[in-house]
Write a protein that holds these residues in place. Sequence first.
Motif, short mmCIF file in Angstrom:
data_model
loop_
_atom_site.label_atom_id
_atom_site.label_comp_id
_atom_site.label_asym_id
_atom_site.label_seq_id
_atom_site.Cartn_x
_atom_site.Cartn_y
_atom_site.Cartn_z
N ARG A 1 0.83 -1.20 0.00
CA ARG A 1 0.00 0.00 0.00
C ARG A 1 0.86 1.25 0.00
NH1 ARG A 1 -4.38 0.06 4.57
NH2 ARG A 1 -5.27 -1.48 3.15
N ALA A 2 0.43 2.25 -0.77
CA ALA A 2 1.13 3.54 -0.77
C ALA A 2 1.04 4.17 0.61
CB ALA A 2 0.52 4.46 -1.82
N GLN A 3 2.09 4.86 1.01
CA GLN A 3 2.15 5.41 2.37
C GLN A 3 2.93 6.70 2.34
OE1 GLN A 3 4.41 3.38 5.67
NE2 GLN A 3 2.34 2.79 6.28
N ALA A 4 2.27 7.80 2.65
CA ALA A 4 2.92 9.11 2.68
C ALA A 4 3.42 9.39 4.09
CB ALA A 4 1.94 10.20 2.23
N ALA A 5 4.69 9.72 4.22
CA ALA A 5 5.30 10.04 5.52
C ALA A 5 5.51 11.55 5.60
CB ALA A 5 6.62 9.31 5.68
N VAL A 6 4.90 12.19 6.58
CA VAL A 6 4.95 13.65 6.68
C VAL A 6 5.32 14.07 8.09
CG1 VAL A 6 3.25 13.97 4.84
CG2 VAL A 6 2.48 13.81 7.20
N ASP A 7 5.83 15.29 8.19
CA ASP A 7 6.10 15.93 9.48
C ASP A 7 5.14 17.11 9.63
OD1 ASP A 7 8.18 14.19 9.93
OD2 ASP A 7 9.72 15.56 9.19
N LEU A 8 4.67 17.33 10.86
CA LEU A 8 3.75 18.42 11.16
C LEU A 8 4.47 19.49 11.98
CD1 LEU A 8 0.60 16.32 12.21
CD2 LEU A 8 1.38 16.97 9.92
N HIS A 9 4.24 20.74 11.63
CA HIS A 9 4.91 21.85 12.31
C HIS A 9 3.86 22.70 13.04
CE1 HIS A 9 8.76 21.14 10.13
NE2 HIS A 9 7.93 20.66 9.22
N TYR A 10 4.05 22.83 14.34
CA TYR A 10 3.08 23.53 15.19
C TYR A 10 3.72 24.78 15.80
CZ TYR A 10 0.11 19.35 15.10
OH TYR A 10 -0.69 18.31 14.71
N VAL A 11 2.89 25.78 15.98
CA VAL A 11 3.26 26.94 16.81
C VAL A 11 2.31 26.94 18.01
CG1 VAL A 11 1.85 28.52 15.42
CG2 VAL A 11 3.62 29.43 16.93
N ILE A 12 2.88 26.93 19.20
CA ILE A 12 2.11 26.89 20.44
C ILE A 12 2.28 28.24 21.13
CG2 ILE A 12 1.79 25.72 22.66
CD1 ILE A 12 3.05 23.24 21.40
N SER A 13 1.19 28.98 21.27
CA SER A 13 1.21 30.35 21.81
C SER A 13 0.50 30.40 23.15
CB SER A 13 0.55 31.33 20.83
OG SER A 13 1.16 31.25 19.55
N ARG B 1 -5.60 4.25 -0.13
CA ARG B 1 -6.89 3.57 -0.05
C ARG B 1 -6.83 2.14 -0.59
NH1 ARG B 1 -8.07 8.65 -2.28
NH2 ARG B 1 -9.16 10.06 -0.88
N THR B 2 -5.92 1.88 -1.55
CA THR B 2 -5.89 0.57 -2.20
C THR B 2 -5.36 -0.48 -1.25
OG1 THR B 2 -5.45 1.66 -4.32
CG2 THR B 2 -5.06 -0.70 -4.21
N ALA B 3 -6.10 -1.57 -1.12
CA ALA B 3 -5.68 -2.66 -0.24
C ALA B 3 -4.79 -3.63 -1.02
CB ALA B 3 -6.89 -3.40 0.30
N PRO B 4 -3.62 -3.98 -0.51
CA PRO B 4 -2.74 -4.92 -1.22
C PRO B 4 -3.31 -6.34 -1.17
CG PRO B 4 -1.80 -4.37 0.92
CD PRO B 4 -3.02 -3.50 0.75
N ILE B 5 -2.91 -7.14 -2.17
CA ILE B 5 -3.36 -8.53 -2.19
C ILE B 5 -2.56 -9.33 -1.18
CG2 ILE B 5 -4.04 -8.39 -4.60
CD1 ILE B 5 -1.47 -9.88 -5.31
N ALA B 6 -3.13 -10.41 -0.72
CA ALA B 6 -2.45 -11.29 0.23
C ALA B 6 -1.78 -12.42 -0.54
CB ALA B 6 -3.45 -11.86 1.23
N GLY B 7 -0.48 -12.58 -0.34
CA GLY B 7 0.25 -13.64 -1.02
C GLY B 7 0.13 -14.97 -0.30
N LEU B 8 0.44 -16.01 -1.04
CA LEU B 8 0.41 -17.34 -0.43
C LEU B 8 1.57 -17.50 0.53
CD1 LEU B 8 -0.43 -19.50 -3.58
CD2 LEU B 8 -1.97 -18.91 -1.70
N PRO B 9 1.42 -18.33 1.56
CA PRO B 9 2.54 -18.53 2.50
C PRO B 9 3.67 -19.31 1.85
CG PRO B 9 0.74 -20.03 2.99
CD PRO B 9 0.23 -19.10 1.94
#
Length: 396
Positions: free
Chosen positions: A77-89, A182-190
């Motif tokens: 499955r596609a997977q986006a890795a992101v960082d979030l930047h916050y300002v706390i006041s 959203r796309t679910a990967p197929i399950a391979g045989l063991p």
Amino acid sequence: MSNALALATVTEALRLFISRSVQADVPLGVNVVAGRPPADPPDDPTITVFLYQLTPNGALRSSDAPTRATDGTTLRRAQAAVDLHYVISCYGAESELVPQRLLGSVVRSLYEEPLLSVADIETAAERAFLTGSDLAASAQRVRFTPNQLDLDDMSRLWQMLGQTPYGLSVCYQASAVLLDGRTAPIAGLPVRDRRIVVEPIVTPAVDRVLSVAPGGVPDSGPVTADRDLVLIGSGLARPGMTAHVAGLPVPVRAADERRVIIGQPERLPPGPHPVQLRYDVLFGDQPRPLLESNAVAYVRRPRIRQVNAGAGGVTVVLDLPVRADQRAVLLLDGPGGSYRFDAPHPLAVAGATTDRFLVPTPGVEAGRYLVRVQVDGAQSPLETADGVYSGPTVEV
């Protein structure tokens, strides 16, 4: 794993964590809200948590691409890795240094517990607008680290907020949040069984390609259809050898450590083509094509079987089929000088081949000319007699 609600869940969980932590240090009924710093700073003790930027995670951005099978089926499955930047006041009565007391509590709490807890994530996911969030099940933990912004960066940040006056603030980065596709990967045989084969392998290397006529000796002359290919290299003699020209299997005539003689495909068109040797390696009791040499290109050159001149130009018949998408050039050399004429393109209907084509030759002086045809850079050879070129020729 985490869905599209992951970003909002991190923000709400951070708000809950700060709200719980500061109460122990500053018992003033602090209001912790998720949103932009207010345009009208409040006098009541208030902390705002504002997500102002999202950036790709540098450590995981190269390993989050989806993997697909040859038929396009999703294996990973596609997977986006992101960082979030916050300002706390922090806001409150300056006469009692409330903003500084609040900020000190926030910094101490996030330094002491930099990882976002599963409990805070699960509590945040109970909010009605976050129903369905699965961030708590993600194996990737979210860590908060302070961002050091200089005065210029801090000034640009607050300019971005418009007319909002500056409040005592600190910036944090949340790393990393994974967003699954959203796309679910197929399950391979063991795996049915495991086999490990250890074998010393010397990679075969092809240095150059020569050719040899039937009953002759290898030379570097023109490689025409009536000649076999001679591959010169090292480590070439291994069991389970197969030879491939332009991806097509060809027979192996003879082989030793330094030289392998192979045939050519019969209907291969003229032009440059790759040559490669492949070897089967015994994997358990099954041979597998696991070893191959480097690919070396050679030029397959056509021969002119027949040539005639007429009112429309020169008609050439080759010994090799020419694809419709290939480019052909007619070269004439004789008493009237040297001429070059491009053959009409395409030479045949799409997907078909031809060995005969007419090339218009306007403006050629009358006389006998040596004839050559060049197809995609592969030029037909000339015949020689008594040290001079003798054919093929055409009378114009």
